[in-house]
Design an enzyme around this catalytic site. Structure first.
Site, PDB file in Angstrom:
ATOM      1  N   ASP A 197       0.644  -1.033   0.028  1.00 19.46           N
ATOM      2  CA  ASP A 197      -0.088  -0.089   0.085  1.00 19.46           C
ATOM      3  C   ASP A 197       0.910   1.270  -0.028  1.00 19.46           C
ATOM      4  OD1 ASP A 197      -2.601   1.831   0.670  1.00 19.46           O
ATOM      5  OD2 ASP A 197      -3.368  -0.235   0.716  1.00 19.46           O
ATOM      6  N   HIS A 237      -3.660   5.291   4.038  1.00 14.09           N
ATOM      7  CA  HIS A 237      -4.470   4.549   3.283  1.00 14.09           C
ATOM      8  C   HIS A 237      -4.149   3.110   3.803  1.00 14.09           C
ATOM      9  CE1 HIS A 237      -5.936   2.209  -0.368  1.00 14.09           C
ATOM     10  NE2 HIS A 237      -6.882   2.958  -0.154  1.00 14.09           N
ATOM     11  N   SER A 415     -10.928   0.045  -2.386  1.00 11.42           N
ATOM     12  CA  SER A 415      -9.688  -0.593  -1.448  1.00 11.42           C
ATOM     13  C   SER A 415     -10.045  -1.230  -0.120  1.00 11.42           C
ATOM     14  CB  SER A 415      -9.397   0.987  -0.946  1.00 11.42           C
ATOM     15  OG  SER A 415      -8.402   1.465  -1.909  1.00 11.42           O
TER      16      SER A 415
END
Length: 559
Positions: A197, A237, A415
């Site tokens: 990520d 994230h 995601s």
């Protein structure tokens, strides 16, 4: 990139693996003029000090055992780059960033003059994409709505007898049947997940991940953007994605595999969109492979770049063009389950899936609502060559996630659907350890809510632990898939009736009776193998399987 910025709106020391010494070494670099990054492709691995007969030189014991269990051979592709070639590239004036075993390539930083000289070296065949990878990206804003806060105290984990208090995360867990998986005692114990990520901001400090760090279940971290080990000070994230697998907050959020172990890898630079990030994804996947990861979860996708001349087109989403898609396919061939986000472009001009979700053997994950309908932003399939994509779907609208300030929130995006499903795959494999990675992938696909009528929105639909478990039990018989097969979709064979360590002899004949290929497999786990690429012509073939007093004859069709 990270689709629409991300495919979401919303440590310990690494293993001591010999090849990682080369991969992580810091090199001195003296040059004049502007430098760019290039992936230099090499001709061969001749005179390498490494050998396929000694994989412990460059793979961890866990990685070797993962291959052995699945009858996956160590190939020349697995060998590290020849150190002599790396030395010569350095002597030519290039700064060495990372070598790639799978692509037999080296990421270098060099001036125009230096890269021109490097291309003249006899062991260099060219540059990936015939250009620099240092191009660039377009972003968007993460959208998240806070719904509650964590406390400093933690409730104990649930037990097999007492269902967990999932709170607001109940629907996203139950939608996959992961609550039933937990009730049966499968939470990811003993399994290793690699998360690729853009960063895991504050992951080592937030309360909802405290058990993971207290129990030292983050086994390694690495940042391929900055070339350092820490991943906790960059983008958030990856933290939010990790929370859907690993968080434990009673009455708020339980991840789908919250007792698994993790390797956290930063491959994405959130501030730009460059093809170098695809190369980083490649290096991250190779790291995961060498460390012995079972399941990769990656909520990153690539379509368009800051430099539009380097952007992909939908026609490139064929599983063979994008660098990260090629890397993802190889990752599956090493025996890992690879789960990736399909993308958030369903309402945009691009519309379709992104790389690497177009790779043949990965699980590309679409996003659905609490009601199980497609989220409006979720990208469409099929792949450019007409394969079913996305593969499966999970909750991606209003998904309960964790934030770097310790809050529990909701977010939107494939995601978040992706790690939910990666956690399901992890617990399912834990429950059925004799399966191969390919069989785990196949069972989850077949367990999809619309397996009989897949479409270009949700693929085979929403998977389910109990349905997949029934299918896994049926794998105890002889399973041959896919048939017909092709060069893109390799033939897999699994014979569940064969006990561990019993030799399995496989022979392939043409219709004239001539032997085309034969091999013997002996596995400590399930008797299974994948037919290597033999460059077969289209047509009918016969395969015989012999194990002890058992024999099977199969008719196969090559497309």
């Amino acid at each position: 990139m990270v689709l629409n910025k991300y495919i979401a709106f919303g440590t310990t020391a690494p293993n001591k693996i010999a090849w990682l010494v080369l991969l992580l070494v810091l090199c001195q670099f003296n040059s004049f003029g502007q430098t760019r990054k290039y992936l230099v492709l090499l001709r061969d691995k001749v005179n390498s000090p490494y050998s396929v007969s000694k994989p412990e030189q460059f793979l961890s014991q866990r990685s070797i055992l993962r291959r052995q269990k699945q009858n996956i051979s160590i190939l020349e592709r697995d060998l590290p780059v020849n150190p002599t070639y790396i030395t010569q590239l350095q002597q030519a004036g290039a700064k060495i960033w990372f070598p790639s075993r799978w692509m037999n390539a080296v990421l270098v930083e060099a001036t125009d003059a230096t890269i021109a000289a490097i291309q003249q070296l006899p062991f260099v065949t060219g540059l990936e994409f015939n250009r620099s990878l240092a191009n660039a990206r377009v972003g968007a804003t993460e959208v998240q709505q806070t719904v509650s806060y964590t406390s400093d105290s933690f409730s104990k984990f649930g037990t097999v007898d007492t269902p967990l208090n999932y709170g607001t995360s109940q629907s996203q867990v139950a939608q996959l049947g992961a609550d039933k998986m937990h009730e049966q005692g499968y939470h990811g114990e003993g399994m290793l997940i690699g998360v690729l990520d853009a960063g895991f901001l504050n992951a080592n400090n937030v309360a909802f991940l405290k058990p993971v760090f207290d129990e030292k279940r983050v086994l390694a971290t690495y940042d391929f953007v900055k070339k350092e080990t820490s991943v906790y000070e960059d983008d958030s994230h990856g933290l939010s994605c990790l929370s859907t697998i690993a968080a434990t907050v009673d009455n708020q959020l339980y991840g789908t595999a919250y007792k698994a172990s993790f390797i956290l890898l930063r491959t994405e630079d959130a501030n730009s969109e460059k093809q170098i990030e695809e190369a980083n994804w490649l290096f991250g996947a190779e790291y995961a492979d060498s460390a012995g990861v079972d399941v990769i979860s990656s909520s990153l996708g690539y379509t368009q770049f800051d430099d539009p001349t380097t952007s992909y087109t939908y026609q490139n989403m064929d599983g063979k063009t994008a660098l990260c898609s090629r890397a993802a396919q190889i990752a599956t061939q090493t025996g890992m389950v690879v789960v990736v986000a399909a993308g958030n472009e369903g309402s945009n001009a691009w519309h379709y899936i992104s790389a690497p979700s177009d790779a043949v053997s990965v699980l590309a994950v679409a996003a659905v609502t609490q009601a199980g309908t497609r989220a409006s932003f979720s990208s469409f399939g099929p792949s450019a060559d007409g394969r079913v994509k996305p593969d499966l779907a999970a909750r991606g609208q209003g998904t309960v996630i964790g934030l770097p300030n310790g809050q529990i929130a909701t977010g939107n995006g494939t995601s978040y659907a992706t790690p939910l499903l990666a956690g399901l795959a992890t617990g399912f494999w834990q429950a059925h350890p004799r399966l191969t990675a390919a069989q785990v992938t196949e069972a989850l696909r077949r367990s999809g809510s619309q397996f009989g009528a897949p479409d270009d929105q949700l693929g085979y639909g929403i998977p389910n632990f109990e349905r997949a478990s029934i299918l896994a039990d049926s794998f105890g018989q002889l399973l041959v898939y896919p048939n017909p097969f092709s060069d893109v979709q390799s033939l897999g064979v699994q014979w569940g009736e064969i006990e561990a360590n019993v030799p399995l002899d496989a022979t392939l004949f043409n219709t004239a009776g001539r032997v085309i290929w034969q091999n013997r497999y002996t596995s400590p786990g399930l008797a299974a193998f994948v037919l290597p690429n033999l460059n077969l012509s289209a047509g009918v073939y016969i395969m015989t399987l012999v194990a002890g007093d058992k024999k099977k004859t199969l008719k196969l069709v090559k497309q």
